[in-house]
Scaffold this motif. Sequence first.
Motif, mmCIF file in Angstrom:
data_model
loop_
_atom_site.group_PDB
_atom_site.id
_atom_site.type_symbol
_atom_site.label_atom_id
_atom_site.label_comp_id
_atom_site.label_asym_id
_atom_site.label_seq_id
_atom_site.Cartn_x
_atom_site.Cartn_y
_atom_site.Cartn_z
ATOM 1 N N MET A 44 0.839 -1.180 0.000
ATOM 2 C CA MET A 44 0.000 0.000 0.000
ATOM 3 C C MET A 44 0.890 1.252 0.000
ATOM 4 S SD MET A 44 -2.848 1.146 2.786
ATOM 5 C CE MET A 44 -3.644 2.698 2.609
ATOM 6 N N LYS A 45 0.690 2.035 -0.932
ATOM 7 C CA LYS A 45 1.482 3.261 -1.041
ATOM 8 C C LYS A 45 0.909 4.343 -0.123
ATOM 9 C CE LYS A 45 2.946 2.448 -5.812
ATOM 10 N NZ LYS A 45 2.966 2.979 -7.168
ATOM 11 N N PHE A 46 1.896 5.128 0.501
ATOM 12 C CA PHE A 46 1.471 6.193 1.424
ATOM 13 C C PHE A 46 0.927 7.418 0.666
ATOM 14 C CE2 PHE A 46 2.341 9.959 3.975
ATOM 15 C CZ PHE A 46 1.622 9.660 5.122
ATOM 16 N N PHE A 47 1.631 7.830 -0.376
ATOM 17 C CA PHE A 47 1.209 8.988 -1.170
ATOM 18 C C PHE A 47 0.286 8.513 -2.277
ATOM 19 C CE2 PHE A 47 5.206 10.488 0.690
ATOM 20 C CZ PHE A 47 4.789 11.685 1.242
ATOM 21 N N THR A 48 -0.904 8.283 -1.848
ATOM 22 C CA THR A 48 -1.884 7.911 -2.844
ATOM 23 C C THR A 48 -2.365 9.149 -3.567
ATOM 24 O OG1 THR A 48 -3.673 8.111 -1.247
ATOM 25 C CG2 THR A 48 -2.619 5.939 -1.432
ATOM 26 N N LYS A 49 -3.175 8.941 -4.536
ATOM 27 C CA LYS A 49 -3.697 10.044 -5.329
ATOM 28 C C LYS A 49 -4.537 10.975 -4.475
ATOM 29 C CE LYS A 49 -6.298 10.849 -9.552
ATOM 30 N NZ LYS A 49 -7.033 10.196 -10.693
ATOM 31 N N GLU A 50 -5.300 10.417 -3.552
ATOM 32 C CA GLU A 50 -6.150 11.240 -2.701
ATOM 33 C C GLU A 50 -5.321 12.095 -1.754
ATOM 34 O OE1 GLU A 50 -6.499 8.144 -3.296
ATOM 35 O OE2 GLU A 50 -8.468 7.941 -4.279
ATOM 36 N N VAL A 51 -4.222 11.539 -1.229
ATOM 37 C CA VAL A 51 -3.335 12.286 -0.317
ATOM 38 C C VAL A 51 -2.682 13.434 -1.049
ATOM 39 C CG1 VAL A 51 -1.271 12.141 1.103
ATOM 40 C CG2 VAL A 51 -2.960 10.313 1.187
ATOM 41 N N ILE A 70 -3.822 15.022 -3.614
ATOM 42 C CA ILE A 70 -4.828 16.076 -3.858
ATOM 43 C C ILE A 70 -5.070 16.873 -2.577
ATOM 44 C CG2 ILE A 70 -7.235 16.479 -4.439
ATOM 45 C CD1 ILE A 70 -7.069 14.044 -6.309
ATOM 46 N N GLY A 71 -5.120 16.151 -1.434
ATOM 47 C CA GLY A 71 -5.351 16.847 -0.159
ATOM 48 C C GLY A 71 -4.207 17.772 0.182
ATOM 49 N N LEU A 72 -2.954 17.287 0.007
ATOM 50 C CA LEU A 72 -1.801 18.139 0.302
ATOM 51 C C LEU A 72 -1.760 19.361 -0.624
ATOM 52 C CD1 LEU A 72 0.943 15.421 0.915
ATOM 53 C CD2 LEU A 72 -0.228 16.852 2.622
ATOM 54 N N THR A 73 -2.111 19.136 -1.885
ATOM 55 C CA THR A 73 -2.130 20.267 -2.829
ATOM 56 C C THR A 73 -3.167 21.296 -2.424
ATOM 57 O OG1 THR A 73 -1.433 18.767 -4.606
ATOM 58 C CG2 THR A 73 -2.434 20.886 -5.247
ATOM 59 N N GLY A 74 -4.336 20.837 -1.974
ATOM 60 C CA GLY A 74 -5.367 21.781 -1.524
ATOM 61 C C GLY A 74 -4.931 22.567 -0.315
ATOM 62 N N ILE A 75 -4.266 21.854 0.657
ATOM 63 C CA ILE A 75 -3.783 22.567 1.857
ATOM 64 C C ILE A 75 -2.747 23.620 1.484
ATOM 65 C CG2 ILE A 75 -2.509 22.257 4.009
ATOM 66 C CD1 ILE A 75 -3.832 19.475 4.229
ATOM 67 N N ALA A 76 -1.824 23.251 0.583
ATOM 68 C CA ALA A 76 -0.805 24.202 0.154
ATOM 69 C C ALA A 76 -1.438 25.403 -0.536
ATOM 70 C CB ALA A 76 0.197 23.513 -0.774
ATOM 71 N N ALA A 77 -2.469 25.150 -1.339
ATOM 72 C CA ALA A 77 -3.156 26.251 -2.016
ATOM 73 C C ALA A 77 -3.821 27.175 -1.025
ATOM 74 C CB ALA A 77 -4.164 25.701 -3.014
ATOM 75 N N LEU A 78 -4.429 26.601 0.012
ATOM 76 C CA LEU A 78 -5.068 27.425 1.034
ATOM 77 C C LEU A 78 -4.038 28.274 1.782
ATOM 78 C CD1 LEU A 78 -7.683 24.890 2.485
ATOM 79 C CD2 LEU A 78 -8.136 26.886 1.034
ATOM 80 N N VAL A 79 -2.876 27.673 2.090
ATOM 81 C CA VAL A 79 -1.817 28.423 2.790
ATOM 82 C C VAL A 79 -1.325 29.572 1.932
ATOM 83 C CG1 VAL A 79 0.521 28.275 3.724
ATOM 84 C CG2 VAL A 79 -1.139 26.465 4.214
#
Length: 296
Positions: free
Chosen positions: A1-8, A10-19
Amino acid sequence: MKFFTKEVKIGLTGIAALVVLYLGISYLKGIKFSPSHNYYITFNNAKGLAASSPVYADGYQIGIVRNITYDFNKPGEVVVEVTVDDDVRMPVGTKASLAEGMLGGCTLNLTLGTNPKEVIAVGDTIKGSDDDGLMAQAAKMLPEVTVVLHHVDSLITTINTVASDPNIAKVIGNTEQLTANLNSSSQHLNKLLANDMPKLMKTFDEAGQNVNRLTGNLAELDMQQTLNKVNQTIDDVQGLIKLMEDPNGNLGLLLKDTAIYHNLNNTIKSANNLLIDLQAHPKRYVHFSVFGKKDK
């Protein structure tokens, strides 16, 4: 199981965009992330001051307005929270004022105190002053401007009335005639100064020379000798008068003895009668004949 899945991802990108969005909005609002201090300033009227407005100290921006709240516990008081740079110290006696812009908006200005040893503690409240800005001063001047405009309007009306008066044209015509007369008089005066004035000055010069000669001749006269002669003549006249007034003198007797006067008068009358008789009867006194014969 990969840690950096596609959903993760996308979530990290959204958080970075918000910051990034938060940092951008904060930057646009003027919020600095460097160390800073907060102070509170109270005003009776916010005058349209908005959050994120710059805060100036002697014309230099030292911070921004972080928040504006109305103190409902103290009606008529607005609390402005400002954030200033960490190296700024607020000396005791610092004053805050609001300056309204001509096109709207409002600027908060701080006039720092002059004693740097005594400073206002961070988080303390500064009393703001309600100084009249440019627009407030203009509003106060508006009634006076209205009065001035009224006077200007009355003045313009008066000027129009005077300008439309037909007598103005006559006055202008008379002025032109007067100017022409003055020009003509000036020309005559110039001719007089050019032609007659030199002759007149020459005459004055000759008269002055004559006066100088007369003065010189008078200066050459022996005035003392002349005065002595005049005094001698006066003495002689006075002596003659004394002789005439002396009753014992010949002149006195001649002038004052009535007998001499009557004798002379009788003699003149006798001589006059003799002449009359001689003219009437010449033969009584003259005997003359061509042939040497006398008439008896």
